[in-house]
Scaffold this active site. Structure first.
Site, short mmCIF file in Angstrom:
data_model
loop_
_atom_site.label_atom_id
_atom_site.label_comp_id
_atom_site.label_asym_id
_atom_site.label_seq_id
_atom_site.Cartn_x
_atom_site.Cartn_y
_atom_site.Cartn_z
N GLU A 98 0.84 -1.21 0.00
CA GLU A 98 0.00 0.00 0.00
C GLU A 98 0.87 1.26 0.00
O GLU A 98 0.58 2.23 -0.71
CB GLU A 98 -0.92 0.02 1.23
CG GLU A 98 -2.20 -0.78 1.09
CD GLU A 98 -3.21 -0.13 0.14
OE1 GLU A 98 -2.94 0.94 -0.42
OE2 GLU A 98 -4.27 -0.73 -0.05
N GLU B 44 1.91 6.43 -7.06
CA GLU B 44 0.84 7.37 -7.45
C GLU B 44 1.33 8.82 -7.36
O GLU B 44 1.11 9.61 -8.28
CB GLU B 44 -0.39 7.18 -6.55
CG GLU B 44 -1.33 6.10 -7.04
CD GLU B 44 -2.52 5.91 -6.12
OE1 GLU B 44 -3.20 4.90 -6.29
OE2 GLU B 44 -2.75 6.77 -5.24
#
Ligand SMILES: Nc1ncnc2c1ncn2[C@@H]1O[C@H](COP(=O)(O)OP(=O)(O)OP(=O)(O)O)[C@@H](O)[C@H]1O
Length: 125
Positions: free
Chosen positions: A65, A72
């Protein structure tokens, strides 16, 4: 540039985890799931080997994660407009989280299957 101490490195890393927790809903969901898994492992008194497997699974998912969030942010920085490479990078990073989550779910199933079944049969059997 001034040489960073271990304390600086640890501080930055902790900041990364806190910022991800604040901004990423999926990370918060996985942290919540971690609390349930640890509580269940404690409740069912799983073996040391099972604790090790669960710890690895939790670390793998939370780590994936954090890497996804890093990808991102980096992609948004260098490619705010649509680009096939940006899509490839973000989709692959999301895929890593998916694979880690499926693997962790499989480990959870293997670890908890028998204790939960045994608990249910002693409760209702
Ligand atoms: N710059 C871009 N170029 C091409 N496709 C993009 C771009 N940004 C996002 N996408 C596509 O949109 C999807 C979602 O991207 P986004 O940045 O919104 O992630 P997200 O939905 O916020 O992910 P998460 O829920 O893990 O935070 C990506 O997997 C990718 O397919």
């Amino acid at each position: 540039m001034k040489k960073r101490t271990w304390r600086d490195v640890f501080y930055s890393a902790t900041e990364g985890v806190i910022a991800t927790f604040r901004t990423e809903r999926n990370f918060r969901v996985h942290v919540l799931a971690t609390f349930f898994i640890v509580a269940a492992a404690w409740f069912f008194r799983v073996s040391v080997l099972d604790w090790m497997m669960l710890t690895l699974a939790i670390g793998m998912v939370l780590g994936a994660e954090l890497m996804n969030t890093a990808v991102e942010a980096a992609v948004d920085l260098v490619s705010p407009d649509w680009h096939p490479f940006a899509k490839k990078a973000k989709d692959a990073a999301a895929g890593a989280v998916l694979i880690a989550s499926i693997t962790a779910a499989a480990i959870g199933l293997i670890v908890f299957w028998h204790p939960v079944l045994h608990w249910l049969t002693t409760l209702f059997g």
